[in-house]
Design a protein around this motif. Structure first.
Motif, PDB file in Angstrom:
ATOM      1  N   PRO A 109     -24.093   1.159  23.892  1.00 22.86           N
ATOM      2  CA  PRO A 109     -23.576  -0.197  24.158  1.00 22.86           C
ATOM      3  C   PRO A 109     -22.047  -0.157  24.086  1.00 22.86           C
ATOM      4  N   PRO A 110     -21.368  -0.829  25.005  1.00 25.11           N
ATOM      5  CA  PRO A 110     -19.882  -0.800  24.963  1.00 25.11           C
ATOM      6  C   PRO A 110     -19.396  -1.435  23.669  1.00 25.11           C
ATOM      7  N   PRO A 111     -18.394  -0.861  23.012  1.00 27.02           N
ATOM      8  CA  PRO A 111     -17.905  -1.469  21.741  1.00 27.02           C
ATOM      9  C   PRO A 111     -17.383  -2.885  22.011  1.00 27.02           C
ATOM     10  N   ALA A 112     -17.517  -3.757  21.034  1.00 27.28           N
ATOM     11  CA  ALA A 112     -17.143  -5.187  21.237  1.00 27.28           C
ATOM     12  C   ALA A 112     -15.627  -5.256  21.411  1.00 27.28           C
ATOM     13  N   LEU A 114     -11.918  -6.202  20.567  1.00 26.09           N
ATOM     14  CA  LEU A 114     -11.418  -5.916  19.225  1.00 26.09           C
ATOM     15  C   LEU A 114     -11.519  -7.115  18.297  1.00 26.09           C
ATOM     16  N   GLN A 116     -13.496  -9.359  17.888  1.00 22.32           N
ATOM     17  CA  GLN A 116     -14.799  -9.591  17.236  1.00 22.32           C
ATOM     18  C   GLN A 116     -15.014  -8.547  16.154  1.00 22.32           C
ATOM     19  N   GLN A 117     -14.418  -7.366  16.345  1.00 20.31           N
ATOM     20  CA  GLN A 117     -14.707  -6.310  15.369  1.00 20.31           C
ATOM     21  C   GLN A 117     -14.050  -6.625  14.037  1.00 20.31           C
ATOM     22  N   ILE A 118     -12.796  -7.052  14.116  1.00 20.67           N
ATOM     23  CA  ILE A 118     -12.084  -7.215  12.839  1.00 20.67           C
ATOM     24  C   ILE A 118     -12.665  -8.429  12.108  1.00 20.67           C
TER      25      ILE A 118
ATOM     26  N   ALA B  97     -23.032  -5.288  19.175  1.00 18.39           N
ATOM     27  CA  ALA B  97     -21.647  -5.194  19.669  1.00 18.39           C
ATOM     28  C   ALA B  97     -20.691  -5.673  18.586  1.00 18.39           C
ATOM     29  N   ALA B  99     -19.815  -5.893  15.159  1.00 13.69           N
ATOM     30  CA  ALA B  99     -20.172  -5.396  13.809  1.00 13.69           C
ATOM     31  C   ALA B  99     -18.876  -4.974  13.119  1.00 13.69           C
ATOM     32  N   GLN B 117      -9.398  -2.499   7.664  1.00 11.81           N
ATOM     33  CA  GLN B 117      -8.295  -3.336   7.146  1.00 11.81           C
ATOM     34  C   GLN B 117      -7.442  -2.530   6.167  1.00 11.81           C
ATOM     35  N   ARG B 134     -21.155  -1.458  10.960  1.00 11.50           N
ATOM     36  CA  ARG B 134     -21.394  -0.239  11.743  1.00 11.50           C
ATOM     37  C   ARG B 134     -20.685   0.913  11.038  1.00 11.50           C
ATOM     38  N   GLY B 246     -13.386   2.535  25.438  1.00 12.14           N
ATOM     39  CA  GLY B 246     -14.600   1.763  25.733  1.00 12.14           C
ATOM     40  C   GLY B 246     -14.893   1.687  27.202  1.00 12.14           C
ATOM     41  N   GLY B 308      -7.571  -3.298  22.467  1.00 10.84           N
ATOM     42  CA  GLY B 308      -7.829  -4.726  22.216  1.00 10.84           C
ATOM     43  C   GLY B 308      -6.613  -5.550  22.616  1.00 10.84           C
ATOM     44  N   SER B 312      -5.446  -6.554  14.754  1.00 10.07           N
ATOM     45  CA  SER B 312      -6.125  -7.517  13.846  1.00 10.07           C
ATOM     46  C   SER B 312      -5.077  -8.422  13.216  1.00 10.07           C
TER      47      SER B 312
END
Lengths: 133, 324, 549, 210
Positions: A109-112, A114, A116-118, B97, B99, B117, B134, B246, B308, B312
């Motif tokens: 699955p493509p990684p989300a 960014l 959403q990840q943090i 996706a 996680a 972090q 993950r 990605g 991204g 963050s």
């Protein structure tokens, strides 16, 4: 496994004499020709077809040696059975290992994206009820 | 650490109840079949003991219908069990996706865990309750295995390749973390704890971290002057990395693969392994032996942050640094 | 004590007492006894290692031995039990002795190769024992790289050489069996009149011939990597440790069928003889044996569900692992059905046979947990796996081996064993076994990993139970050693056919002459036809329980 | 290789049964050799698919002419081996000795050419574990050469065993104990030798040509 009583001479049993010299020489020449062919094929830029061509020529050469030099052609059914067993268990072995390596990255699955990840600081994720029963 | 004796492990993750249900069904099948066989044997042993005066009827050599019956029915049941197990196995193998990422480095006889972090832990993992986590894992030496019995989760940690797995904790508390693959003298001491906290508590715990992991990756990116080739100023000497993570990459020879952690790591250590289309015989040196696993993970996290939009929010202010 | 005064008959035992006549014998029966000696020594070395670390595991922290020693103990237990006891035990001892007798041949096809296989076994054993004496090896019997090839600093090379050599011993035995069964059957003995023990020897030999070479190549490659620095599985060079696991388990899963198939053959013989009845579904048991031999090669991936193998390959291996469980289920049902309408006697071999059927059922069914990918994620490399394979290997193969030794002891030595002592030891082994390994199922699902020297305290109670069982099991195994040796001199003589069994081996004298049969018998009926000669007085001659009778 | 005392061993019913047993024994042994080499060749093929470019580049470093020469030498030795079996059947002792000697000679030539190849690789510092110096191909080239040396050394080892067995055959033939009534040892050695040739027939394209 046919239930042939074993001690009477089994019909396809090897009748104990070797092939003729002329036959062996022709097979020898055929092997030389095939060797030359496979070397030539390797110099020709075939791109993706290199591997299948080389393998098929090698298989043909191996069959020639097996059938004529090793008297498999006139041999008893047991020898064919042994060669068949070697063939299919070797293929089982290679194909199931190959299956693992081939299917390693079929579906990733493509990684989300960014953000959403943090970890988002404030909101409590809806999916977490106080405590699962 | 709950040390009172128990007969059944705690259920502390979304998978625990699903796997336990399948386990109980299999247990039921085993008990039923074993009891059936034992009772039949005992019955026959008593009824047909030598010299017992009981009519035994003609000896039945074999019975095709019966044989087919007791091979087809078990097979059908087993295919059902297989499908059920495969469904859970598929879910367990591919993380959702969205996680929370945690990087794990297994080393001979300790676990090093790294939160994006910036927080870094040894043999301990703090995670929020109810949020999928993950794990991207690699080993520095031999094969280990990240095993948390309470989450019913286990995944071998290989040297040379990233393996990923995930879990979503549903119960707060402390749970055992074991190494399940034999890895040498202190294999049985390579233990740790997974501490599940309420999300707010977890957030507070996170605050005390300095500098994100991505910023450490950027540091490594600059130290090893990757920018001398991988940047717009360097012209077309090496593929640009901004926004690359990605997405699919076309390779020399027609193959296309996705730009994931494994591809990034392989290209850092063995640049000739998979060359990007249009870049011919690459002059990129191998960094084998110069970068340790943490630095590679940090670089990859930095590459993720490059792909991204903004880094963050709680990242260090150097988000929009000059590097591409 | 008055020896029964029958005129002394020359048989294979008193056909020569010199050391040369034993160490250079080409008689398959003497080679079987040489194997019996070697294997019994190996069994007790491996067993001693097991008792030692079972004692240590009674406490959560490392009290008896240090971690290095503990790792060496469980590796020694694994290597010796798998390669030097379980794989050779039934084929090399019972198979070597009985195969020519059962098919009406004078000897195996290649007697000299048969003797060579024993010497190769001893050479392999010597290297392994040398390694153990000089400090042992701590890689586990699975020799996983990269720990075995680069990180372990113990005697890996000599143990690997020992296992490499002993592989050839089982290849030579299997080669002998295959050629003998194909070319030297007695007149009238067609394929479907062969006793089931011969069929399982055939199926086992097929598995040995196809699997063992892959073990040899993988050990050769690991030795190259460790000895000469050829980094074949070295991840730094792009090698893949998983490829080692693929090659290793391609042999090692069929190896567990090499261990259990001969046991099934013995059980088929015992159940039919003591139920005095034809086996139920002869053709299905034959097909099941061949099915296990072939399907056994398709399933090795279930050892690698969590090791980084691809998800789809995991699913393929999971389906195939369920398929391979069907033939074993068929066999268990057929044995149970054989008991229906029989004249069941409860001599010791039958106790072992019924014990085998029960424990093998539990062992086989717990295998389904491990074939299911989702449950295997939780129980892989935990004590659940340890309990599963001990139920099949100890509950199955060792019980069948002991049952077979008891059943054919009159034929091998001409003397009976003491019945009540044998029943007592069978009971102790059954109880000790269950007490040792059933708690490990619970431990496994609780999550205690394998090969753990130090474990959390909540697992202690179950470990103490298991250690208690292990001591009972240990004593249970010592008893047969004692009374079998004792029976050589003091047990009453057994006739040629004390159990009244069908089968060619019971038609010659016991102990049989060197050339097995004065004249090669002709087989006319199918195996196990107890109806036609059920008129014989089959009451087993009530042996005097103790010698003085 | 069956018993040397008179042609018929005591435990066989007739000479035909003994010959079938010997032939079947060798075929089954070759079955184990197929699985043995199969494991090594499968390792090489898997790595070839994992690292296609590096293995192709490293493969070009091997000298194709010497590989071709070796293949021709080994095929010729297969021919001479087959002719020696014919000679054994016809009982012509002189020709049997001649063809066996030719086969052994060709085998030695093969090993000689192999030694030359290995020496050139040693000179170019391409022997893993000994003096491998990674060049621009990176560390994976060492994996290629590790597989190459493993496969070719295994094959050479089997050739040496074959030559040793043929040495015994020459001695037996010289003593006149091989002839029309006892040709099985020659035929069985021939089967083994042809198998070793087949292994090289597969190794040659896999290592040198792809």
């Amino acid at each position: 496994m046919s239930a042939h009583a074993h001690q009477q001479h089994d019909a396809t049993g090897h009748h104990d004499e070797a092939g003729s010299v002329k036959l062996y020489v022709t097979i020898f020449v055929a092997l030389l020709v095939l060797t030359a062919a496979t070397v030539a094929a390797s110099n020709v830029p075939l791109g993706r077809w290199h591997i299948p061509v080389a393998i098929s020529i090698a298989v043909i050469k191996a069959l020639l040696v097996l059938l004529f030099f090793m008297h498999l052609l006139g041999g008893s059914r047991l020898q064919w059975l042994v060669v068949a067993a070697a063939g299919c268990f070797a293929t089982i072995f290679v194909s199931l290992i190959g299956a693992d390596y081939a299917s390693r990255d079929w579906y990733l699955p493509p990684p989300a994206p960014l953000e959403q990840q943090i970890w988002q600081p404030a909101e409590i994720p809806p999916s977490a009820p106080a405590d699962k029963p | 650490m709950p040390s009172q004796f128990r007969f059944f492990p705690e259920q502390a993750s979304t998978f625990a109840s699903r796997i336990d249900l399948l386990y109980f069904v299999l247990l039921a099948i085993t008990v039923v079949m074993s009891v059936l066989i034992f009772v039949m044997i005992l019955f026959f042993m008593i009824r047909y003991r030598r010299g017992s005066k009981v009519i035994r009827g003609p000896q039945v050599g074999s019975n095709l219908r019966l044989e087919l019956l007791w091979s087809i029915i078990p097979l059908v049941i087993m295919m059902g069990i297989f499908a059920w197990g495969a469904d859970i196995y598929f879910d367990r193998s591919y993380p959702p996706a969205a996680a929370l990422d945690v990087y794990v480095v297994g080393k001979q006889w300790m676990w090093k865990l790294q939160h994006p972090q910036g927080k870094r832990e040894i043999n301990e993992l703090h995670v929020p309750r109810g949020y999928p986590v993950r794990l991207t894992m690699i080993s520095q030496d031999v094969i280990h295995s990240f095993y948390v019995p309470a989450f019913r989760m286990k995944q071998d940690v290989l040297p040379g390749r990233y393996t990923t797995t995930w879990f979503e904790a549903t119960k707060t508390g402390e749970f055992h973390l074991f190494c399940a693959e034999y890895c040498g003298t202190d294999h049985s001491r390579m233990k740790g704890r997974v501490i599940v906290m309420e999300p707010a508590e977890y957030q507070a715990w996170l605050q005390s971290s300095t500098g994100t992991f991505a910023s450490r990756g950027e540091q490594v990116f600059n130290d090893f002057r990757c920018g001398s080739c991988h940047s717009p100023e360097a012209g077309n000497r090496a593929p640009l990395l901004t926004g690359a993570f990605g997405r699919p990459v076309a390779l020399v020879g027609g193959q296309t693969i996705t730009f994931d952690e494994n591809y990034a790591r392989e290209s850092i250590l063995h640049p000739q392994a998979k060359i990007v289309a249009g870049f011919g015989e690459t002059a990129m040196p191998t960094f084998e032996g110069q970068l340790d696993e943490e630095q590679i993970l940090a670089l990859i996290d930095y590459l993720k942050s490059l792909s991204g939009q903004a880094a963050s929010p709680s990242a260090a202010p150097s988000a929009g640094s000059s590097a591409p | 004590m008055k020896m029964s005064a029958i005129e002394p008959r020359t048989d294979y035992l008193n056909a020569g007492y010199s050391v040369r006549s034993w160490l250079l014998t080409q008689d398959h029966k003497r080679i079987a006894l040489l194997y019996l000696l070697a294997i019994t020594c190996m069994f007790f070395i491996g067993g001693a290692a097991a008792v030692l670390f079972r004692l240590d595991l009674m406490t959560p922290d490392a009290d008896l031995v240090q971690s290095e020693t503990y790792n060496k103990l469980f590796t020694m237990h694994g290597v010796i039990m798998v390669f030097f006891f379980l794989i050779p035990s039934i084929p090399a001892v019972l198979g070597n002795f009985l195969l020519p007798l059962m098919i009406g041949a004078r000897d195996l096809a290649f007697p000299k190769l048969n003797l060579l296989s024993w010497y190769v076994f001893i050479a392999g054993g010597a290297f392994t024992i040398w390694a153990i004496v000089h400090g042992g090896v701590d890689t586990g019997w699975t020799f996983y790289t990269p720990y075995t090839s680069t990180y372990s600093n113990t005697h890996v090379m000599s143990t690997a050489l020992g296992v490499f050599i002993v592989g050839f011993s089982s290849i030579l035995t299997a080669l002998n069996f295959l050629v003998t069964i194909h070319t030297m059957r007695a007149p009238g003995l067609t394929w479907f009149r062969l006793p089931l023990f011969v069929w399982t020897m055939y199926a086992t030999s097929l598995v040995i011939m196809l699997g063992t070479p892959v073990l040899s190549i993988v050990i050769f490659l690991v030795a190259l990597e460790r000895g000469l620095g050829f980094g074949i599985f070295d991840p730094a060079l792009g090698g893949d440790p998983l490829l080692f696991q693929h090659l290793f388990w391609f042999y090692s899963h069929p190896a567990v069928y090499i261990m259990v198939l001969p046991a099934m053959g013995v059980i088929s013989e015992l159940v039919t003889c003591f139920a005095r009845k034809r086996v139920f579904g002869y053709h299905f048991i034959v097909l099941a044996s061949l099915g296990i031999a072939v399907l056994g090669f398709l399933v090795w991936g279930h050892h690698m569900f969590v090791s980084g193998q691809s998800v789809y390959a995991g699913m393929v291996f999971s389906i195939l692992s369920f398929l391979v469980a069907v033939p074993s289920a068929i066999k268990v049902f057929n044995w149970t059905a054989t008991l229906y309408g029989g004249q069941i006697g409860y001599e010791t071999p039958m106790l072992y046979a019924l014990g085998f059927v029960g424990l093998f059922t539990i062992g086989g069914l717990t295998g389904l947990f491990l074939a299911t990918t989702a449950v295997d994620v939780h129980v892989h490399d935990t004590y659940f796996v340890v309990a599963h394979f001990h139920y099949i290997m100890v509950g199955g193969a060792v019980m069948a081996y002991l049952g077979g030794i008891h059943y054919w002891w009159p034929k091998i030595t001409g003397r009976m064993y003491p019945e009540w002592w044998a029943r007592l030891s069978a009971l102790m082994i059954f109880v000790g076994f269950n007490l040792t390994f059933f708690p490990q199922f619970i431990l496994g699902y609780l999550g205690m990993p394998r090969r753990y020297h130090v474990y959390p305290e909540e697992f202690q109670m179950l470990n103490v139970l298991s250690s208690a069982g292990a001591s009972i099991l240990g004593v249970g195994y010592l008893l047969p050693m004692a009374y079998f040796t004792w029976s050589l001199w003091y047990s009453p003589l057994a006739g040629d056919n004390p159990w009244g069994a069908t089968g060619l081996e019971w038609q010659t004298t016991s102990p049989p002459p060197t050339e097995n049969f004065p004249v090669i018998p002709t087989v006319v009926t199918e195996p196990y036809d107890y109806e036609t000669n059920s008129d014989q007085t089959i009451t087993v001659r009530r042996q005097g329980e103790f010698a003085h009778e | 290789m069956s018993s040397s005392a008179g042609a018929l061993a005591h435990h066989f019913a007739n000479i035909h049964q003994q010959r079938t047993a010997a032939r079947l024994g060798m075929w089954i042994f070759l079955l184990t050799e197929v699985m043995f080499f199969g494991g090594a060749i499968a390792t090489y093929c898997i790595y070839r698919t994992l690292h296609p470019y590096v293995f192709e580049a490293a493969g070009r470093e091997l000298s194709k002419p010497l590989g071709t020469l070796n293949t021709v030498v080994l095929i010729t030795s297969s021919l001479t081996m087959a002719l020696s079996v014919v000679a054994a059947h016809s009982g012509n002792r002189r020709r049997l000795l001649g063809w066996l000697a030719a086969t052994m000679g060709l085998g030695l030539v093969f090993l000689g050419v192999k030694a030359i190849e290995w020496y050139t690789e040693y000179a170019h510092h391409r022997v893993p574990g000994l003096n491998f110096t990674p060049d621009e191909l990176g560390p994976t080239a060492e994996l290629f050469f590790a597989c190459y040396f493993a496969l070719t050394s295994l094959h050479a080892l089997h050739m040496i065993i074959g030559l040793a067995v043929m040495g015994v055959l020459v001695r037996l033939a010289y003593q006149g104990r091989l002839g029309p009534e006892r040709f099985i040892p020659v035929e069985v050695t021939g089967l083994y030798w042809h198998f070793v040739d087949i292994v090289w027939i597969f190794l040659f394209p896999l290592l040198y040509l792809l």
